[in-house]
Design a protein around this motif. Sequence first.
Motif, PDB file in Angstrom:
ATOM      1  N   TYR A  88       0.823  -1.202   0.000  1.00  0.00           N
ATOM      2  CA  TYR A  88       0.000   0.000   0.000  1.00  0.00           C
ATOM      3  C   TYR A  88       0.859   1.254   0.000  1.00  0.00           C
ATOM      4  O   TYR A  88       0.549   2.225  -0.697  1.00  0.00           O
ATOM      5  CB  TYR A  88      -0.935   0.013   1.218  1.00  0.00           C
ATOM      6  CG  TYR A  88      -2.206  -0.761   1.011  1.00  0.00           C
ATOM      7  CD1 TYR A  88      -3.204  -0.291   0.173  1.00  0.00           C
ATOM      8  CD2 TYR A  88      -2.423  -1.962   1.667  1.00  0.00           C
ATOM      9  CE1 TYR A  88      -4.380  -0.993  -0.016  1.00  0.00           C
ATOM     10  CE2 TYR A  88      -3.587  -2.676   1.486  1.00  0.00           C
ATOM     11  CZ  TYR A  88      -4.559  -2.183   0.647  1.00  0.00           C
ATOM     12  OH  TYR A  88      -5.717  -2.882   0.463  1.00  0.00           O
ATOM     13  N   TYR A 133       0.964   7.100  -6.649  1.00  0.00           N
ATOM     14  CA  TYR A 133      -0.409   7.387  -7.048  1.00  0.00           C
ATOM     15  C   TYR A 133      -0.618   8.885  -7.220  1.00  0.00           C
ATOM     16  O   TYR A 133      -0.264   9.680  -6.368  1.00  0.00           O
ATOM     17  CB  TYR A 133      -1.368   6.846  -5.989  1.00  0.00           C
ATOM     18  CG  TYR A 133      -2.819   7.051  -6.326  1.00  0.00           C
ATOM     19  CD1 TYR A 133      -3.406   6.397  -7.389  1.00  0.00           C
ATOM     20  CD2 TYR A 133      -3.605   7.893  -5.559  1.00  0.00           C
ATOM     21  CE1 TYR A 133      -4.734   6.565  -7.692  1.00  0.00           C
ATOM     22  CE2 TYR A 133      -4.936   8.077  -5.849  1.00  0.00           C
ATOM     23  CZ  TYR A 133      -5.497   7.406  -6.913  1.00  0.00           C
ATOM     24  OH  TYR A 133      -6.814   7.584  -7.208  1.00  0.00           O
ATOM     25  N   TYR A 186       0.750   4.183  -2.954  1.00  0.00           N
ATOM     26  CA  TYR A 186       0.403   5.579  -2.714  1.00  0.00           C
ATOM     27  C   TYR A 186       1.576   6.523  -2.892  1.00  0.00           C
ATOM     28  O   TYR A 186       1.381   7.732  -3.031  1.00  0.00           O
ATOM     29  CB  TYR A 186      -0.242   5.751  -1.338  1.00  0.00           C
ATOM     30  CG  TYR A 186      -1.683   5.318  -1.363  1.00  0.00           C
ATOM     31  CD1 TYR A 186      -2.629   6.035  -2.073  1.00  0.00           C
ATOM     32  CD2 TYR A 186      -2.085   4.158  -0.724  1.00  0.00           C
ATOM     33  CE1 TYR A 186      -3.948   5.634  -2.135  1.00  0.00           C
ATOM     34  CE2 TYR A 186      -3.406   3.742  -0.772  1.00  0.00           C
ATOM     35  CZ  TYR A 186      -4.326   4.490  -1.483  1.00  0.00           C
ATOM     36  OH  TYR A 186      -5.631   4.081  -1.550  1.00  0.00           O
TER      37      TYR A 186
END
Length: 80
Positions: free
Chosen positions: A49, A56, A53
């Motif tokens: 994760y 992202y 991110y």
Amino acid sequence: MSASAIAKPAMRGLLAKRLRFHLAVAFTMAFSVAGLFKFFVSDSRKNAYADFYKKYDAVKDFEAMRDAGIFESVKPKKAR
């Protein structure tokens, strides 16, 4: 043949003795499995994760969805 006395089985306290052993084994196994799950599943998921991110871009993703016509409240950009 000599007749020897057979030792009586230890029945008093048998359940408590066996429970003590099995509880110790159960707690040891539970904590080891929890530790293994944390290191191999949770930490790798957290890292995945975090990596996602880091790269992202929410604005770029929003613009791609807007141009695809997904949103009803936002009109797509006109193509030049």
